[in-house]
Design a protein around this motif. Structure first.
Motif, short mmCIF file in Angstrom:
data_model
loop_
_atom_site.label_atom_id
_atom_site.label_comp_id
_atom_site.label_asym_id
_atom_site.label_seq_id
_atom_site.Cartn_x
_atom_site.Cartn_y
_atom_site.Cartn_z
N LEU A 16 2.29 -11.35 1.11
CA LEU A 16 2.41 -11.26 -0.34
C LEU A 16 3.09 -12.50 -0.91
N ARG A 17 4.07 -13.02 -0.20
CA ARG A 17 4.75 -14.23 -0.67
C ARG A 17 3.86 -15.45 -0.57
N ALA A 18 2.87 -15.41 0.29
CA ALA A 18 1.94 -16.54 0.42
C ALA A 18 0.94 -16.57 -0.74
N GLY A 19 0.92 -15.50 -1.52
CA GLY A 19 0.02 -15.48 -2.67
C GLY A 19 -0.96 -14.34 -2.68
N GLY A 20 -0.87 -13.45 -1.68
CA GLY A 20 -1.73 -12.28 -1.67
C GLY A 20 -1.31 -11.28 -2.73
N ASP A 21 -2.26 -10.55 -3.26
CA ASP A 21 -1.96 -9.53 -4.28
C ASP A 21 -1.81 -8.15 -3.67
N ASP A 22 -2.38 -7.94 -2.50
CA ASP A 22 -2.27 -6.66 -1.81
C ASP A 22 -2.45 -6.93 -0.32
N TYR A 23 -1.98 -5.98 0.50
CA TYR A 23 -2.00 -6.18 1.96
C TYR A 23 -2.34 -4.84 2.60
N LEU A 24 -3.43 -4.84 3.37
CA LEU A 24 -3.87 -3.60 4.01
C LEU A 24 -3.94 -3.81 5.52
N PRO A 25 -3.06 -3.12 6.28
CA PRO A 25 -3.07 -3.27 7.75
C PRO A 25 -4.30 -2.62 8.37
N LYS A 26 -4.76 -3.18 9.47
CA LYS A 26 -5.82 -2.58 10.28
C LYS A 26 -5.17 -1.61 11.27
N PRO A 27 -5.86 -0.51 11.60
CA PRO A 27 -7.14 -0.02 11.07
C PRO A 27 -6.97 0.60 9.68
N TYR A 28 -8.03 0.66 8.93
CA TYR A 28 -7.98 1.19 7.57
C TYR A 28 -9.24 1.97 7.29
N ALA A 29 -9.19 2.82 6.28
CA ALA A 29 -10.37 3.56 5.83
C ALA A 29 -11.07 2.74 4.75
N PHE A 30 -12.39 2.67 4.80
CA PHE A 30 -13.12 1.91 3.79
C PHE A 30 -12.85 2.44 2.38
N ALA A 31 -12.71 3.76 2.25
CA ALA A 31 -12.45 4.34 0.93
C ALA A 31 -11.18 3.76 0.31
N GLU A 32 -10.16 3.57 1.12
CA GLU A 32 -8.91 2.99 0.61
C GLU A 32 -9.10 1.52 0.27
N LEU A 33 -9.79 0.79 1.13
CA LEU A 33 -10.07 -0.62 0.84
C LEU A 33 -10.83 -0.76 -0.46
N LEU A 34 -11.85 0.05 -0.66
CA LEU A 34 -12.65 0.01 -1.88
C LEU A 34 -11.79 0.29 -3.10
N ALA A 35 -10.94 1.31 -3.02
CA ALA A 35 -10.08 1.66 -4.15
C ALA A 35 -9.12 0.53 -4.48
N ARG A 36 -8.56 -0.10 -3.47
CA ARG A 36 -7.62 -1.20 -3.70
C ARG A 36 -8.31 -2.41 -4.34
N VAL A 37 -9.52 -2.70 -3.88
CA VAL A 37 -10.28 -3.82 -4.45
C VAL A 37 -10.60 -3.56 -5.92
N GLU A 38 -10.98 -2.33 -6.23
CA GLU A 38 -11.30 -2.00 -7.62
C GLU A 38 -10.07 -2.11 -8.51
N VAL A 39 -8.91 -1.68 -8.00
CA VAL A 39 -7.66 -1.78 -8.76
C VAL A 39 -7.33 -3.25 -9.03
N LEU A 40 -7.48 -4.10 -8.01
CA LEU A 40 -7.20 -5.52 -8.20
C LEU A 40 -8.11 -6.14 -9.25
N SER A 41 -9.38 -5.77 -9.21
CA SER A 41 -10.33 -6.31 -10.19
C SER A 41 -9.96 -5.90 -11.61
N ARG A 42 -9.64 -4.62 -11.78
CA ARG A 42 -9.25 -4.15 -13.13
C ARG A 42 -7.95 -4.79 -13.59
#
Length: 241
Positions: A106-132
């Motif tokens: 996050l300090r390097a400039g990331g807006d969100d951080y999702l550790p592996k393994p992850y569910a695609f549904a959560e990844l999709l939701a986080r991407v949509e939130v970032l876009s909005r």
């Protein structure tokens, strides 16, 4: 690794343009396929240098970046983008999931951080939130043309108050046509945005689906809404003769 297949997620807001920077080919191909299945445009880079070049030259809504990449690591890619004034939202994917790792990302400039393994549904939701959050265009949740209504959230289509049953591809086709109501939609536009083809497969797949869709939304009603514009494409419009 992903914990959930894209088929188990609901259809999301369409037309986000994403760049995925991931060197694991199996995971990368899966992500591209999964994002495209829910209506987004997804480009892929397999190393940090290629990813940086694409991110700098492309107009993306969100970047999904693996932290550990060949040629140039993910944090270096993000840092370079931020140094050059690129503020495209970044979601970092990483097998490094400890608190210190997330803070560093996050300090390097990331807006969100999702550790592996992850569910695609959560990844999709986080991407949509970032876009909005970063000013992505608000998507309509429903469309209406005459007495034909489509609700994207409930996946429901009615005409004259009567519910119509559409197959997933028919729904996506109708959604695209209604989104561009009153405009000519060409064969190329449909191939790229509904079938995700960037070439003409030289089949009658569009004609078949248009015919089926027309039979469902127009048959039994006084006036047709779906029209073939000879030599140009198709149009949905109320009252067109």
């Amino acid at each position: 690794m992903l914990q959930q297949s894209p088929q188990s997620t609901s259809k999301s807001d369409s037309n986000m343009r994403l760049l995925i920077i991931e060197d694991d080919r199996e995971s990368a191909d899966y992500l591209v396929k999964a994002f495209r299945e829910v209506g987004h445009i997804a480009d892929l880079a397999s190393d940090g240098e290629e990813g940086l070049a694409l991110a700098e030259s492309g107009d993306y809504d969100v970047l999904v970046i693996d932290r550990m990449l060949p040629k140039r690591d993910g944090l270096s890619v993000i840092g370079s983008l931020r140094d050059k004034g690129n503020r495209t939202p970044v979601l970092i994917l990483s097998a490094l999931g400890q608190v210190d790792d997330r803070i560093k990302g996050l300090r390097a400039g990331g807006d969100d951080y999702l550790p592996k393994p992850y569910a695609f549904a959560e990844l999709l939701a986080r991407v949509e939130v970032l876009s909005r959050r970063h000013g992505g265009p608000a998507e309509e949740t429903s469309y209406r043309v005459g007495d034909l209504e489509l609700d994207r959230l409930s996946h429901r289509v009615t005409r004259g108050g009567e519910e119509l049953t559409l197959q997933p591809r028919e729904f996506r086709l109708l959604e695209y046509l209604m989104k561009h109501a009153g405009q000519v939609v060409t064969r190329t536009m449909l191939l790229e945005n509904v079938w995700d083809y960037h070439f003409d497969p030289q089949t009658n797949v569009i004609d078949v689906h248009i015919s089926r869709l027309r039979g469902k939304i127009d048959k039994g009603f006084d006036r047709p809404l779906l029209h073939t514009i000879r030599g140009a494409g198709y149009m949905i419009r109320d009252g067109l003769r």
